[in-house]
Motif scaffolding. Structure first.
Motif, PDB file in Angstrom:
ATOM      1  N   SER A   1       0.832  -1.212   0.000  1.00 24.86           N
ATOM      2  CA  SER A   1       0.000   0.000   0.000  1.00 24.86           C
ATOM      3  C   SER A   1       0.863   1.256   0.000  1.00 24.86           C
ATOM      4  O   SER A   1       0.371   2.340  -0.294  1.00 24.86           O
ATOM      5  CB  SER A   1      -0.890   0.064   1.244  1.00 24.86           C
ATOM      6  OG  SER A   1      -1.523  -1.145   1.480  1.00 24.86           O
ATOM      7  N   PHE A   2       2.134   1.105   0.349  1.00 24.88           N
ATOM      8  CA  PHE A   2       3.063   2.236   0.333  1.00 24.88           C
ATOM      9  C   PHE A   2       3.035   2.909  -1.040  1.00 24.88           C
ATOM     10  O   PHE A   2       3.044   4.135  -1.140  1.00 24.88           O
ATOM     11  CB  PHE A   2       4.486   1.748   0.641  1.00 24.88           C
ATOM     12  CG  PHE A   2       5.537   2.830   0.586  1.00 24.88           C
ATOM     13  CD1 PHE A   2       5.817   3.614   1.706  1.00 24.88           C
ATOM     14  CD2 PHE A   2       6.256   3.072  -0.586  1.00 24.88           C
ATOM     15  CE1 PHE A   2       6.784   4.609   1.655  1.00 24.88           C
ATOM     16  CE2 PHE A   2       7.218   4.070  -0.646  1.00 24.88           C
ATOM     17  CZ  PHE A   2       7.481   4.844   0.483  1.00 24.88           C
ATOM     18  N   ASP A   3       2.975   2.080  -2.098  1.00 26.33           N
ATOM     19  CA  ASP A   3       3.013   2.601  -3.471  1.00 26.33           C
ATOM     20  C   ASP A   3       1.796   3.453  -3.809  1.00 26.33           C
ATOM     21  O   ASP A   3       1.828   4.213  -4.767  1.00 26.33           O
ATOM     22  CB  ASP A   3       3.111   1.442  -4.478  1.00 26.33           C
ATOM     23  CG  ASP A   3       4.377   0.618  -4.277  1.00 26.33           C
ATOM     24  OD1 ASP A   3       5.283   1.082  -3.555  1.00 26.33           O
ATOM     25  OD2 ASP A   3       4.453  -0.498  -4.830  1.00 26.33           O
TER      26      ASP A   3
ATOM     27  N   ALA B   1       7.128  10.175   2.173  1.00 25.12           N
ATOM     28  CA  ALA B   1       8.322  10.838   2.726  1.00 25.12           C
ATOM     29  C   ALA B   1       8.354  10.712   4.248  1.00 25.12           C
ATOM     30  O   ALA B   1       9.404  10.503   4.857  1.00 25.12           O
ATOM     31  CB  ALA B   1       8.346  12.307   2.318  1.00 25.12           C
ATOM     32  N   MET B   2       7.160  10.793   4.851  1.00 27.45           N
ATOM     33  CA  MET B   2       7.042  10.681   6.305  1.00 27.45           C
ATOM     34  C   MET B   2       7.515   9.293   6.770  1.00 27.45           C
ATOM     35  O   MET B   2       8.151   9.151   7.808  1.00 27.45           O
ATOM     36  CB  MET B   2       5.560  10.854   6.639  1.00 27.45           C
ATOM     37  CG  MET B   2       5.248  11.348   7.992  1.00 27.45           C
ATOM     38  SD  MET B   2       3.456  11.681   8.003  1.00 27.45           S
ATOM     39  CE  MET B   2       3.259  11.917   9.726  1.00 27.45           C
ATOM     40  N   GLN B   3       7.175   8.250   5.990  1.00 27.89           N
ATOM     41  CA  GLN B   3       7.597   6.895   6.349  1.00 27.89           C
ATOM     42  C   GLN B   3       9.096   6.697   6.114  1.00 27.89           C
ATOM     43  O   GLN B   3       9.767   5.991   6.877  1.00 27.89           O
ATOM     44  CB  GLN B   3       6.789   5.855   5.553  1.00 27.89           C
ATOM     45  CG  GLN B   3       7.241   4.416   5.868  1.00 27.89           C
ATOM     46  CD  GLN B   3       6.398   3.348   5.208  1.00 27.89           C
ATOM     47  OE1 GLN B   3       5.170   3.492   5.082  1.00 27.89           O
ATOM     48  NE2 GLN B   3       7.025   2.272   4.771  1.00 27.89           N
ATOM     49  N   ARG B   4       9.605   7.315   5.038  1.00 26.49           N
ATOM     50  CA  ARG B   4      11.027   7.123   4.694  1.00 26.49           C
ATOM     51  C   ARG B   4      11.963   7.752   5.716  1.00 26.49           C
ATOM     52  O   ARG B   4      13.074   7.298   5.903  1.00 26.49           O
ATOM     53  CB  ARG B   4      11.318   7.741   3.323  1.00 26.49           C
ATOM     54  CG  ARG B   4      10.900   6.857   2.174  1.00 26.49           C
ATOM     55  CD  ARG B   4      11.673   7.227   0.919  1.00 26.49           C
ATOM     56  NE  ARG B   4      11.188   6.484  -0.231  1.00 26.49           N
ATOM     57  CZ  ARG B   4      10.313   6.978  -1.094  1.00 26.49           C
ATOM     58  NH1 ARG B   4       9.841   8.200  -0.940  1.00 26.49           N
ATOM     59  NH2 ARG B   4       9.903   6.233  -2.105  1.00 26.49           N
ATOM     60  N   ASP B   5      11.483   8.844   6.362  1.00 24.03           N
ATOM     61  CA  ASP B   5      12.348   9.595   7.265  1.00 24.03           C
ATOM     62  C   ASP B   5      11.975   9.293   8.718  1.00 24.03           C
ATOM     63  O   ASP B   5      10.961   9.776   9.220  1.00 24.03           O
ATOM     64  CB  ASP B   5      12.188  11.092   6.954  1.00 24.03           C
ATOM     65  CG  ASP B   5      12.953  11.964   7.934  1.00 24.03           C
ATOM     66  OD1 ASP B   5      13.868  11.433   8.607  1.00 24.03           O
ATOM     67  OD2 ASP B   5      12.635  13.161   8.026  1.00 24.03           O
ATOM     68  N   ASP B   6      12.806   8.518   9.388  1.00 27.05           N
ATOM     69  CA  ASP B   6      12.514   8.144  10.777  1.00 27.05           C
ATOM     70  C   ASP B   6      12.275   9.367  11.662  1.00 27.05           C
ATOM     71  O   ASP B   6      11.474   9.325  12.588  1.00 27.05           O
ATOM     72  CB  ASP B   6      13.658   7.312  11.365  1.00 27.05           C
ATOM     73  CG  ASP B   6      13.650   5.878  10.840  1.00 27.05           C
ATOM     74  OD1 ASP B   6      12.660   5.495  10.179  1.00 27.05           O
ATOM     75  OD2 ASP B   6      14.635   5.150  11.084  1.00 27.05           O
ATOM     76  N   ALA B   7      12.968  10.476  11.352  1.00 30.45           N
ATOM     77  CA  ALA B   7      12.842  11.672  12.188  1.00 30.45           C
ATOM     78  C   ALA B   7      11.435  12.270  12.107  1.00 30.45           C
ATOM     79  O   ALA B   7      11.016  12.977  13.019  1.00 30.45           O
ATOM     80  CB  ALA B   7      13.889  12.705  11.786  1.00 30.45           C
ATOM     81  N   SER B   8      10.682  11.978  11.027  1.00 28.27           N
ATOM     82  CA  SER B   8       9.330  12.547  10.936  1.00 28.27           C
ATOM     83  C   SER B   8       8.249  11.469  11.094  1.00 28.27           C
ATOM     84  O   SER B   8       7.065  11.732  10.911  1.00 28.27           O
ATOM     85  CB  SER B   8       9.153  13.309   9.618  1.00 28.27           C
ATOM     86  OG  SER B   8       9.335  12.444   8.534  1.00 28.27           O
ATOM     87  N   ASN B   9       8.659  10.248  11.448  1.00 29.86           N
ATOM     88  CA  ASN B   9       7.699   9.150  11.636  1.00 29.86           C
ATOM     89  C   ASN B   9       7.263   9.089  13.112  1.00 29.86           C
ATOM     90  O   ASN B   9       8.072   8.763  13.980  1.00 29.86           O
ATOM     91  CB  ASN B   9       8.361   7.829  11.216  1.00 29.86           C
ATOM     92  CG  ASN B   9       7.413   6.649  11.282  1.00 29.86           C
ATOM     93  OD1 ASN B   9       6.396   6.699  11.951  1.00 29.86           O
ATOM     94  ND2 ASN B   9       7.756   5.573  10.580  1.00 29.86           N
ATOM     95  N   PRO B  10       5.969   9.400  13.397  1.00 26.77           N
ATOM     96  CA  PRO B  10       5.518   9.420  14.801  1.00 26.77           C
ATOM     97  C   PRO B  10       5.685   8.060  15.495  1.00 26.77           C
ATOM     98  O   PRO B  10       5.771   8.013  16.723  1.00 26.77           O
ATOM     99  CB  PRO B  10       4.028   9.780  14.706  1.00 26.77           C
ATOM    100  CG  PRO B  10       3.822  10.303  13.326  1.00 26.77           C
ATOM    101  CD  PRO B  10       4.884   9.705  12.460  1.00 26.77           C
TER     102      PRO B  10
END
Ligand code: HEC
Ligand code: HEC
Length: 249
Positions: A24-26, A34-43
């Protein structure tokens, strides 16, 4: 020359191969990806941090931490992609979250944690993260009867809408349904942070949403039906990489 021959062989693949499996990512918007790719912005990383604390915290009458028996959590790489798994000691197939519950009570001798509680999700996310990027594994022979039960449940029509999981996720995947695109329904990112929930949730919480969506009574957390469906979904998704902890809309 050799690569040209290889390219020609690959080109003839789709003639007999099935539609490729996709996450489902696609289907997500670029901002959500982008939120999922970047750990710093992943809640979900808040739960991961909590999981790390729990992993090394002594608890219960044993005064033992998970780490005292298992060592560094990195040693559990490869575990999440083969759960739910058949456990000879339990005489049945159990989910990763149930295994965490069992260690909590039987090994740490501490008060039980409910499924879908914050500590179970935090540890489950932390253990899942260790296998991020590894392919989900197909069911083993010991899981065959649970797999068959899961397949039957997946194909069974249910609820006031009289729809099976297969009718949406196999027959109509890619089509839109009330604003959302129906995904193939692969459990590649759990536990994950769902924007609609504003919360981390397990795959069982997701399945309960789908069951309520067709106006059927959802199976309870940890029920044999849930476990069987999860074994089937893992087998069906085999080969796709684990994304835990993912983001979904
Ligand atoms: C006293 C030792 C002990 C403690 C403390 C302990 N465990 Fe375990 N754990 C075990 C043993 C023994 C097994 C193997 C049980 C089996 O295979 O049925 C196991 C199995 C597991 C597995 C499955 C591994 C696999 O390869 O399938 C996971 C995941 C796990 N434990 C997580 C945890 C977590 C999370 C904690 C802390 C909340 C914890 N354990 C605390 C002894 C412990
Ligand atoms: C009416 C169509 C429909 C039915 C029936 C349905 N689902 Fe879903 N399912 C959806 C939609 C739509 C989504 C995605 C929702 C979103 O992301 O907003 C979804 C999401 C999922 C996901 C999450 C995939 C991911 O990447 O997070 C899984 C797993 C899933 N469904 C499994 C099932 C199972 C198992 C059943 C049967 C018990 C079922 N679904 C029944 C429409 C359906």
């Amino acid at each position: 020359m050799r690569s040209l021959i290889l390219a020609l062989c690959l080109m003839s693949l789709p003639a007999w191969a099935q539609a490729p499996k996709t996450s489902s990512f696609d289907l997500m918007k670029p901002e959500t990806q982008a939120m999922q790719r970047d750990d710093a912005s992943n809640p979900a990383m808040l739960w991961i941090a909590e999981g790390r604390t729990l992993w090394s915290e002594k608890a219960g009458a044993s005064r033992k931490a998970c780490a005292d028996c298992h060592g560094d959590v990195g040693s559990l790489r490869g575990v999440a992609v083969r759960y739910p798994a058949f456990k000879a000691t339990q005489h049945k197939v159990i989910t990763l979250d149930q295994q965490i519950q069992i260690c909590r009570v039987q090994e740490q001798k501490a008060d039980p944690w409910a499924l879908e509680s914050r500590p179970v999700l935090a540890l489950s996310a932390l253990i899942g993260l260790q296998s991020r990027g590894l392919a989900l594994l197909p069911a083993t022979p010991a899981e065959a009867s649970t797999l068959a039960q899961g397949r039957a449940l997946y194909e069974e029509r249910r609820g006031q809408m009289n729809l099976s999981c297969a009718q949406c996720h196999d027959d109509n995947a890619g089509k839109s349904l009330g604003g959302a695109v129906i995904p193939q329904g692969h459990p590649t990112g759990y536990p994950l942070y769902r924007l609609e929930w504003q919360d981390l949730g397990s795959v069982e919480r997701r399945l309960r949403n789908c069951m309520v969506g067709v106006r059927s009574e959802p199976y309870p957390y940890g029920s044999p039906e849930m476990v069987a469906l999860e074994v089937f979904l893992r087998d069906r998704a085999a080969g796709l990489p684990l994304e835990t902890p993912a983001i979904r809309p």
